[in-house]
Design an enzyme around this catalytic site. Structure first.
Site, PDB file in Angstrom:
ATOM      1  N   SER A 256       0.801  -1.229   0.000  1.00 26.71           N
ATOM      2  CA  SER A 256       0.000   0.000   0.000  1.00 26.71           C
ATOM      3  C   SER A 256       0.832   1.277   0.000  1.00 26.71           C
ATOM      4  O   SER A 256       0.282   2.366  -0.055  1.00 26.71           O
ATOM      5  CB  SER A 256      -0.950   0.008   1.212  1.00 26.71           C
ATOM      6  OG  SER A 256      -0.223   0.002   2.416  1.00 26.71           O
TER       7      SER A 256
ATOM      8  N   LYS B 165      -6.549   3.573   8.711  1.00 26.96           N
ATOM      9  CA  LYS B 165      -5.611   4.529   8.124  1.00 26.96           C
ATOM     10  C   LYS B 165      -6.170   5.952   8.163  1.00 26.96           C
ATOM     11  O   LYS B 165      -5.454   6.913   8.469  1.00 26.96           O
ATOM     12  CB  LYS B 165      -5.281   4.120   6.692  1.00 26.96           C
ATOM     13  CG  LYS B 165      -4.479   2.826   6.607  1.00 26.96           C
ATOM     14  CD  LYS B 165      -4.222   2.421   5.167  1.00 26.96           C
ATOM     15  CE  LYS B 165      -3.393   1.134   5.102  1.00 26.96           C
ATOM     16  NZ  LYS B 165      -3.143   0.702   3.726  1.00 26.96           N
TER      17      LYS B 165
END
Length: 806
Positions: A676, A719
């Site tokens: 990611s 996140k």
């Protein structure tokens, strides 16, 4: 021949009177006694009709058979207590036509059926002979009919009368006798009677065979008992005491009372027989005794009754936890289905989330709401398979596994069993405990879970297993496939403040002997504690800081240095020192080659900075910061994309011939991995090579391909919460993660600005600021036109793919 007449009716319970039958009847019901008195005033004739159900104390006309027996009262005797004993003799059959009176007693209009003598035909004579033969055999087998009575009965010549007398001597149920009474045809009556006698003979034969078998067993048992008693008497005379026998008898008695399953009982009795033959002080005898003690103490059949009340359960869940709406909803769904289908197999729930978000306490709340026992077993660091399945009894000091030990602790077969930290298990030469759990956590198999020590199956089907984990990637796939995973995300600042206000502060004040009269904590102070003194997804650190504050205030209160008042921010800084954490990342100035990325760890989401520095060289790529293989490959893919699309990105095409890149991710001691960070690395490379600064209030996440496509990632909510805690204002997410947008708390969605991108060009358009020095601007840079002088995008990011060019 028939005739009609009116008679009082006496209802009979559990008995039926035939014509020619003389019997004593005890009468105690008011209406029955009134009927007898009425008959005595008249001609002593009364109709006897049986009840269909013996339990009815006050019968209605519908509760009585229509066909009864007309009888004459021969004798009447009044007994103490208000009851009567009546001697009656049956005369003939009578069918009820109409009930004339029902209040004081039953008075009915009947049809008297007087039986005429019927000539003896060969067929009828054959039937009668068969019936008398069967009756004689019945009398011999049953031994309930005296021999002189048999002779008297068989002396009757008239077939109908003979059938009635034989029926009166049979031990039949009332419905069977009623079928004979209702048979007006003599031939039909004899046929029915013969059939019933044959059935009774079969039952008597079976009873006789069973009796002989039982008698033999009893004779054997009595013989053994007699011999044992003789042995005990001899030993008593000799002064010897048979300890083995006494111990074995005691164990047998316990096993008989324990209500074991058949297989377990057989195993226990076999071990008792072994123990009985062993020397009293042998080592093997100690092993067998321990084994029997374990069998006796386990809850083989004992279960606690579920107390399912959805309103109460919802109150318990809300009382124990703030937020976690999806998890509470799933628990209530399970409870509702459990109420509708109590025999449903229990699901295997796996609660996954960062530390301190309430996974263990949720399991306790499930236990409270179900009114079940609660057992907790920690799997962290477990390496030995025998911890789950137990050791075989051949080992010294062998014991059952932790699963069976937990069932013993619970004392019931259906507790809530918490397996904590299932992602922290390991394996070595002693076996793989995760593989041993496959049977425990499979609803199709755990009804016959076999522990190595017990060697008999134990039913775990009714046990509700709840597992907790911080991450899923370390759990073996076959084990994960058996679970229903429920994800718990980190808390927002608002949720942390509410949890502290409702749960943590009252708990710590009580633990430190303080009350609201000493101090109170407002929400702004709690928010200061959350932002300045903790950096976590859960609330454990926050609870420690609240406890720390309580201790400081307690010392001042005891020293008389504290006046009761509401705690201020200055009080917090005075007690706990200056804030340890500062999340004002957005306040920093723009930098070239430094991009804020978002990562997901076992403790929730974190903010990660990717730094890129260009150096003179020949296109070499250096990676530092403890990066894993997947993360290194993401950096290689980003580097290749930058080289391939250099012209479109406004970079000189041959830059890699004279430039090396060094990529570093700070906090170098912490291992990092995953795809990611690909978008973040590509943006940092483009910023460093093009010498264009990156917006400081922006963070991003996403995987990159060689063609510049942005692929979806996981952990979106965690996140985004990390970005919110860090003071980020703009978040870039992959377009395919738009479905995860609803999982983000609404208060966070209102504060942050979100952009969903599908190409790296869209990322660069939003992230890079205009060139800092005009003399270094490449000619006709394609990306320059996307920005106004202020550095703010002039249009929304496009979602179509960039044209493919060489």
């Amino acid at each position: 021949m028939t005739k009609e007449r009116e008679l009082p009716l006496l209802p009979l319970r559990g008995i039926l009177v035939f014509p020619y039958m003389v019997i004593h009847l005890d009468v105690g019901r008011e209406r029955s006694m009134a009927a007898i008195e009425e008959a005595m005033l008249d001609d002593r004739i009364i109709l006897l009709a049986s009840q269909k159900e013996t339990e009815i104390d006050s019968p209605d006309p519908d509760d009585l058979y229509e066909m009864g027996t007309i009888a004459e009262i021969k004798q009447l005797l009044k007994l103490p207590g208000g009851t009567m004993r009546v001697l009656v003799e049956g005369i003939s059959r009578g069918r009820v036509l109409e009930f004339i009176e029902e209040d004081k007693y039953f008075r009915v209009r009947i049809e008297e059926l007087i039986e005429e003598k019927q000539p003896m035909t060969p067929e009828l004579e054959t039937l009668v002979r068969g019936m008398t033969h069967q009756f004689e055999e019945y009398a011999k087998l049953g031994k309930r009919v005296p021999l002189e009575t048999i002779g008297t009965v068989l002396a009757v010549e008239e077939p109908g009368q003979l059938a009635d007398i034989v029926a009166s001597h049979l031990n039949l149920k009332v419905p069977d006798k009623q079928t004979i009474l209702e048979a007006m045809s003599v031939q039909l009556r004899v046929e029915r009677l013969t059939e019933l006698i044959m059935r009774e003979i079969e039952l008597l034969e079976l009873e006789r065979r069973i009796g002989q078998r039982v008698r033999k067993q009893m004779d054997k048992a009595q013989k053994e008992y007699y011999l044992r008693e003789q042995m005990k008497a001899i030993q008593k005379e000799l002064g010897d005491k048979d300890e083995r026998q006494a111990e074995a008898d005691e164990y047998r008695e316990k096993v008989a009372k324990a209500k074991f399953p058949k297989e377990v009982e057989e195993k226990a009795l076999k071990e008792i027989d072994r123990l009985e033959k062993m020397p009293p002080h042998s080592a093997e005898g100690t092993v067998v005794r321990t084994y029997l003690d374990w069998l006796l103490v386990l809850p083989w059949t004992k279960t606690s009754r579920d107390k399912i009340d959805l309103v109460r359960s919802e109150e318990i869940l809300n009382e124990d936890h703030y937020g976690l709406e999806k998890i509470k909803e799933r628990i209530l769904e399970f409870l509702a289905i459990r109420k509708l289908t109590p025999k449903m197999k229990s699901p295997i729930l796996c609660l996954v989330g960062p530390p301190g978000v309430g996974k263990t306490s949720l399991a306790k709340s499930i236990s409270r709401s179900l009114n079940r026992k609660f057992v907790r077993m920690s799997l962290g660091g477990l390496r030995d398979e025998a911890e789950i399945r137990g050791h075989r009894r051949t080992y010294i000091g062998a014991l059952p596994g932790r699963i069976i030990q937990g069932m013993r602790t619970a004392g019931t077969r259906n507790p809530v069993f918490l397996l904590d930290e299932i992602d922290k298990m390991a394996s070595d030469f002693r076996g793989d405990p995760a593989s041993a759990l496959l049977e425990v956590l499979d609803p199709e198999q755990n009804s016959t879970f076999t522990d190595h020590y017990l060697e008999v199956p134990f039913d775990l089907a009714q046990t509700l297993f709840v597992l907790t984990a911080n991450t899923l990637h370390t759990i073996p796939r076959p084990l994960l496939d058996r679970m229903e995973v429920i994800t718990l995300s980190g808390y927002t600042e608002d949720e942390k403040v509410n949890i502290a206000s409702r749960y943590l502060v009252p708990k710590q004040m009580k633990a430190h002997g303080l009350s609201n009269d000493v101090f109170t904590l407002e929400e702004d102070v709690l928010l200061k504690l959350v932002q300045g003194y903790t950096k976590e997804s859960g609330v454990r650190g926050l609870e420690r800081q609240v406890a720390n504050l309580c201790r400081k205030i307690a010392v001042r209160w005891v020293k008389k240095e504290w006046e009761p008042h509401t705690v201020t921010v200055e009080d917090v800084e005075s007690a706990l020192g200056a804030p340890r954490y500062h999340f004002q990342v957005a306040a920093k100035a723009p930098e070239i080659g430094a991009v804020t990325g978002l990562a997901y760890t076992e403790v929730g989401g974190v903010v990660l900075t990717v730094e890129v520095t260009p150096l003179p060289g020949k296109g070499k790529l250096t990676l530092t910061g403890q990066l894993g293989d997947v993360m290194k490959e993401s950096a290689q893919a980003a580097w290749t994309f930058i080289r391939a699309y250099a012209l479109q990105l406004g970079i000189e095409e041959d830059f890699y011939d004279r430039t090396d890149l060094h990529i570093h991710v700070p906090e170098g001691a912490t291992p990092k991995d995953g795809p990611s960070a690909g978008v973040t690395m590509a943006t940092a490379m483009a910023s460093a090579i093009a010498k264009r600064a990156v917006r400081p209030d922006l963070a991003m996440t996403g995987e990159i391909t060689l063609r510049g496509n942005v692929l979806p990632i996981g952990g979106v909510k965690e996140k985004v919460l990390a970005a919110h805690r860090a003071g980020i204002k703009v978040v870039l997410l992959p377009e395919e993660n738009r479905k995860d947008f609803e999982d983000i708390p609404e208060n966070v969605r209102k504060v942050l600005e979100f952009h969903f991108v599908s190409r790296i060009e869209e990322v660069l358009k939003l992230a890079l600021l205009p060139l800092a020095h005009s003399d270094k601007v490449p000619k006709n840079p394609p990306l320059n036109s996307m920005y106004a002088p202020s550095g703010i995008p002039t249009e929304e990011p496009r979602t179509e793919e960039h044209p493919k060019t060489c």
